[in-house]
Design a protein around this motif. Sequence first.
Motif, PDB file in Angstrom:
ATOM      1  N   ASP A 260      47.483  52.594  54.082  1.00 58.41           N
ATOM      2  CA  ASP A 260      47.950  53.110  52.792  1.00 58.41           C
ATOM      3  C   ASP A 260      47.369  52.333  51.616  1.00 58.41           C
ATOM      4  OD1 ASP A 260      49.546  54.824  54.245  1.00 58.41           O
ATOM      5  OD2 ASP A 260      51.453  53.903  53.669  1.00 58.41           O
ATOM      6  N   ALA A 261      47.176  51.033  51.792  1.00 61.63           N
ATOM      7  CA  ALA A 261      46.781  50.153  50.678  1.00 61.63           C
ATOM      8  C   ALA A 261      47.715  50.365  49.491  1.00 61.63           C
ATOM      9  CB  ALA A 261      45.328  50.416  50.277  1.00 61.63           C
ATOM     10  N   HIS A 262      49.012  50.370  49.777  1.00 63.03           N
ATOM     11  CA  HIS A 262      49.988  50.763  48.759  1.00 63.03           C
ATOM     12  C   HIS A 262      51.160  49.808  48.650  1.00 63.03           C
ATOM     13  CE1 HIS A 262      52.870  53.196  46.556  1.00 63.03           C
ATOM     14  NE2 HIS A 262      53.670  53.263  47.605  1.00 63.03           N
ATOM     15  N   HIS A 263      51.962  49.666  49.724  1.00 61.99           N
ATOM     16  CA  HIS A 263      53.198  48.897  49.654  1.00 61.99           C
ATOM     17  C   HIS A 263      53.533  48.403  51.052  1.00 61.99           C
ATOM     18  CE1 HIS A 263      57.504  47.955  49.020  1.00 61.99           C
ATOM     19  NE2 HIS A 263      57.216  47.894  47.729  1.00 61.99           N
ATOM     20  N   THR A 265      56.429  48.037  52.580  1.00 68.43           N
ATOM     21  CA  THR A 265      57.498  48.737  53.302  1.00 68.43           C
ATOM     22  C   THR A 265      57.634  50.216  52.933  1.00 68.43           C
ATOM     23  OG1 THR A 265      59.178  48.072  51.672  1.00 68.43           O
ATOM     24  CG2 THR A 265      58.856  46.638  53.607  1.00 68.43           C
ATOM     25  N   GLN A 266      57.162  50.631  51.772  1.00 68.14           N
ATOM     26  CA  GLN A 266      57.329  52.022  51.350  1.00 68.14           C
ATOM     27  C   GLN A 266      56.149  52.871  51.813  1.00 68.14           C
ATOM     28  OE1 GLN A 266      60.077  53.338  49.892  1.00 68.14           O
ATOM     29  NE2 GLN A 266      60.928  51.292  50.235  1.00 68.14           N
ATOM     30  N   PRO A 267      56.400  53.908  52.607  1.00 62.80           N
ATOM     31  CA  PRO A 267      55.302  54.731  53.136  1.00 62.80           C
ATOM     32  C   PRO A 267      54.691  55.623  52.065  1.00 62.80           C
ATOM     33  CG  PRO A 267      57.407  55.698  53.751  1.00 62.80           C
ATOM     34  CD  PRO A 267      57.718  54.397  53.066  1.00 62.80           C
ATOM     35  N   LEU A 268      53.442  56.023  52.300  1.00 64.98           N
ATOM     36  CA  LEU A 268      52.694  56.844  51.349  1.00 64.98           C
ATOM     37  C   LEU A 268      52.128  58.059  52.068  1.00 64.98           C
ATOM     38  CD1 LEU A 268      51.642  56.746  48.330  1.00 64.98           C
ATOM     39  CD2 LEU A 268      49.520  55.845  49.300  1.00 64.98           C
ATOM     40  N   ALA A 269      52.412  59.244  51.547  1.00 63.12           N
ATOM     41  CA  ALA A 269      51.972  60.470  52.207  1.00 63.12           C
ATOM     42  C   ALA A 269      50.452  60.542  52.323  1.00 63.12           C
ATOM     43  CB  ALA A 269      52.511  61.689  51.453  1.00 63.12           C
ATOM     44  N   GLU A 270      49.740  60.049  51.316  1.00 64.96           N
ATOM     45  CA  GLU A 270      48.268  60.126  51.355  1.00 64.96           C
ATOM     46  C   GLU A 270      47.699  59.322  52.524  1.00 64.96           C
ATOM     47  OE1 GLU A 270      49.530  61.158  47.230  1.00 64.96           O
ATOM     48  OE2 GLU A 270      50.105  59.659  48.723  1.00 64.96           O
ATOM     49  N   GLY A 271      48.335  58.189  52.848  1.00 66.37           N
ATOM     50  CA  GLY A 271      47.876  57.399  53.981  1.00 66.37           C
ATOM     51  C   GLY A 271      48.099  58.121  55.291  1.00 66.37           C
ATOM     52  N   ALA A 272      49.269  58.715  55.457  1.00 62.62           N
ATOM     53  CA  ALA A 272      49.559  59.492  56.663  1.00 62.62           C
ATOM     54  C   ALA A 272      48.606  60.679  56.786  1.00 62.62           C
ATOM     55  CB  ALA A 272      51.008  59.969  56.626  1.00 62.62           C
ATOM     56  N   GLN A 273      48.332  61.331  55.666  1.00 62.98           N
ATOM     57  CA  GLN A 273      47.379  62.457  55.673  1.00 62.98           C
ATOM     58  C   GLN A 273      46.022  62.026  56.213  1.00 62.98           C
ATOM     59  OE1 GLN A 273      47.055  64.006  51.666  1.00 62.98           O
ATOM     60  NE2 GLN A 273      49.280  64.019  51.420  1.00 62.98           N
ATOM     61  N   ARG A 274      45.548  60.884  55.750  1.00 58.56           N
ATOM     62  CA  ARG A 274      44.229  60.411  56.180  1.00 58.56           C
ATOM     63  C   ARG A 274      44.170  60.200  57.690  1.00 58.56           C
ATOM     64  NH1 ARG A 274      44.947  57.150  51.394  1.00 58.56           N
ATOM     65  NH2 ARG A 274      43.612  57.917  49.711  1.00 58.56           N
ATOM     66  N   ALA A 275      45.225  59.630  58.249  1.00 57.33           N
ATOM     67  CA  ALA A 275      45.241  59.381  59.685  1.00 57.33           C
ATOM     68  C   ALA A 275      45.287  60.689  60.481  1.00 57.33           C
ATOM     69  CB  ALA A 275      46.429  58.496  60.055  1.00 57.33           C
ATOM     70  N   ILE A 276      46.091  61.657  60.014  1.00 56.85           N
ATOM     71  CA  ILE A 276      46.155  62.955  60.692  1.00 56.85           C
ATOM     72  C   ILE A 276      44.804  63.663  60.633  1.00 56.85           C
ATOM     73  CG2 ILE A 276      47.213  65.243  60.648  1.00 56.85           C
ATOM     74  CD1 ILE A 276      49.760  63.880  59.532  1.00 56.85           C
ATOM     75  N   SER A 389      52.340  57.883  64.302  1.00 59.30           N
ATOM     76  CA  SER A 389      52.975  56.575  64.106  1.00 59.30           C
ATOM     77  C   SER A 389      52.553  56.036  62.742  1.00 59.30           C
ATOM     78  CB  SER A 389      52.554  55.578  65.190  1.00 59.30           C
ATOM     79  OG  SER A 389      53.170  55.867  66.421  1.00 59.30           O
ATOM     80  N   PHE A 390      53.540  55.707  61.913  1.00 63.55           N
ATOM     81  CA  PHE A 390      53.282  55.188  60.576  1.00 63.55           C
ATOM     82  C   PHE A 390      54.097  53.896  60.404  1.00 63.55           C
ATOM     83  CE2 PHE A 390      53.361  59.971  59.881  1.00 63.55           C
ATOM     84  CZ  PHE A 390      52.006  60.122  60.149  1.00 63.55           C
ATOM     85  N   ALA A 391      53.407  52.778  60.206  1.00 64.01           N
ATOM     86  CA  ALA A 391      54.065  51.476  60.294  1.00 64.01           C
ATOM     87  C   ALA A 391      54.270  50.805  58.948  1.00 64.01           C
ATOM     88  CB  ALA A 391      53.226  50.553  61.189  1.00 64.01           C
ATOM     89  N   ASN A 396      48.631  53.312  59.796  1.00 66.32           N
ATOM     90  CA  ASN A 396      48.904  54.613  60.384  1.00 66.32           C
ATOM     91  C   ASN A 396      47.986  54.889  61.568  1.00 66.32           C
ATOM     92  OD1 ASN A 396      50.639  55.209  58.010  1.00 66.32           O
ATOM     93  ND2 ASN A 396      48.670  55.245  56.950  1.00 66.32           N
ATOM     94  N   ALA A 397      48.531  55.503  62.623  1.00 69.13           N
ATOM     95  CA  ALA A 397      47.740  55.821  63.809  1.00 69.13           C
ATOM     96  C   ALA A 397      48.257  57.117  64.423  1.00 69.13           C
ATOM     97  CB  ALA A 397      47.808  54.686  64.819  1.00 69.13           C
ATOM     98  N   VAL A 398      47.345  58.054  64.671  1.00 62.75           N
ATOM     99  CA  VAL A 398      47.712  59.381  65.169  1.00 62.75           C
ATOM    100  C   VAL A 398      46.867  59.716  66.390  1.00 62.75           C
ATOM    101  CG1 VAL A 398      47.830  61.856  64.627  1.00 62.75           C
ATOM    102  CG2 VAL A 398      48.401  60.151  62.864  1.00 62.75           C
ATOM    103  N   LEU A 399      47.521  60.186  67.456  1.00 55.84           N
ATOM    104  CA  LEU A 399      46.854  60.595  68.690  1.00 55.84           C
ATOM    105  C   LEU A 399      46.892  62.106  68.830  1.00 55.84           C
ATOM    106  CD1 LEU A 399      48.522  57.941  71.025  1.00 55.84           C
ATOM    107  CD2 LEU A 399      46.117  57.941  70.304  1.00 55.84           C
ATOM    108  N   ALA A 400      45.836  62.675  69.388  1.00 53.92           N
ATOM    109  CA  ALA A 400      45.759  64.116  69.640  1.00 53.92           C
ATOM    110  C   ALA A 400      45.610  64.362  71.139  1.00 53.92           C
ATOM    111  CB  ALA A 400      44.583  64.734  68.891  1.00 53.92           C
ATOM    112  N   PHE A 401      46.437  65.259  71.678  1.00 55.32           N
ATOM    113  CA  PHE A 401      46.449  65.583  73.099  1.00 55.32           C
ATOM    114  C   PHE A 401      46.217  67.076  73.327  1.00 55.32           C
ATOM    115  CE2 PHE A 401      49.230  61.894  72.573  1.00 55.32           C
ATOM    116  CZ  PHE A 401      48.738  61.023  73.530  1.00 55.32           C
ATOM    117  N   ARG A 402      45.704  67.393  74.516  1.00 59.84           N
ATOM    118  CA  ARG A 402      45.487  68.785  74.920  1.00 59.84           C
ATOM    119  C   ARG A 402      46.168  69.030  76.260  1.00 59.84           C
ATOM    120  NH1 ARG A 402      41.386  71.353  78.144  1.00 59.84           N
ATOM    121  NH2 ARG A 402      41.187  73.568  77.618  1.00 59.84           N
ATOM    122  N   ARG A 403      46.844  70.153  76.361  1.00 58.54           N
ATOM    123  CA  ARG A 403      47.449  70.534  77.636  1.00 58.54           C
ATOM    124  C   ARG A 403      46.384  70.721  78.701  1.00 58.54           C
ATOM    125  NH1 ARG A 403      49.289  75.359  76.433  1.00 58.54           N
ATOM    126  NH2 ARG A 403      47.842  76.580  77.691  1.00 58.54           N
TER     127      ARG A 403
END
Length: 405
Positions: A260-263, A265-276, A389-391, A396-403
Amino acid sequence: MEKHRVVITGIGVISALGRNCSEFWQSLREGCSGIRPIKAVDRTQLRFSNVAEVCNFNPLDYFEEKQVGFLDRFAQFGLIAAREAVDNAGIEWTQDLRERTSIVTGSCVGGQTSEDQGFVELYCNQRKNLHPLTVPRVMANAAASHISIEFGIYGPAFTLSTACSSANHAIGQAFWMVRHGMSEMAIAGGSEAPFSLGHLKAWDAIRAVSSDTCRPFSKDRRGMILGEGGAMIVLEPLEAALARGTHIYAEIVGFGMSSDAHHITQPLAEGAQRAIKAALQDAELQPTHIGYINAHGTGTLANDPMEISAIRSVFGTHAEQLALSSTKSMHGHALGAAGAIEAVATILALEHGILPPTANFTEPDPQCDLDVIPNKARESQVEYALSNSFAFGGLNAVLAFRRWE
């Protein structure tokens, strides 16, 4: 560099929802919560009383007494999960495979129980000397090291600590190592045992823990519920898994991370977006391919609307067709082990065609207005899924799986 498709051929888990994958999955599909009054410490000294604890756990059911002396509770959970994952992967170890296998684990706080016990002995009981095994019990890499010792694995073994994203970072790194041929096989996941009084008092001070239960995305949510446990998965190239005719649980197709490069303890939507977005790009998927998201979903006032905002930003109108749930509502927030436990939940959801619910849900929140699978599991054949996962620290770390068909 040649890329290998990577599949999951072994899974293992121990948590408040059960001592193995079968018990864990039964609780998930039934929407059973493992949240209950804590037994590990005197809860009268805390503002909160409920956690997601592995109940009636006796390490002597799994280890000889001499071995227990070397193992903090968090390392015990990691090794128990690894044993199950290796066993159901049906691995036939050779010298070459042992040298080409990696171990990557995640933990947020490591041997917290042993550390707290040491401080009590030193500062409260005025002991001049601590237990001689305190250092090997406290070190965060203990689970990885004991997995290596037990199975005679000589390849790279290391531990990542990125707060609540630790296990997702560990699995993602292991995935990339296998995909690019750096490892022939990997055991990856995370474990955590944070229920010492000193550590719980620290969570008390931050005022993020719910006074009753965890109800992610619900309007009357009051915070997170701490959990404990461990989960491990076995990853290997598709061609190797097919050659030995082993069961394939799912394919791991992408991994993305950001800061996030933000805070702190406070989460930032832009950081989560980047990981997704990074996970989708790594998997070469479009947003419309995704059918289910195992959300970070902590149940805090700040996290849940942030995550919904990030999902809406990435998925646009497709967000309305997505199903998402937070299984933390049942197994609690296991910090550095959370991503691994949730990865197993996501893998089993894809395999069985049943999406686990968000338990304890009471009323919709206009800020969290997506389909969160309230209270009851749902049959749905989803091909692709994400696990978020957003810490703390904005990692932030996001995994993608396929059936797997």
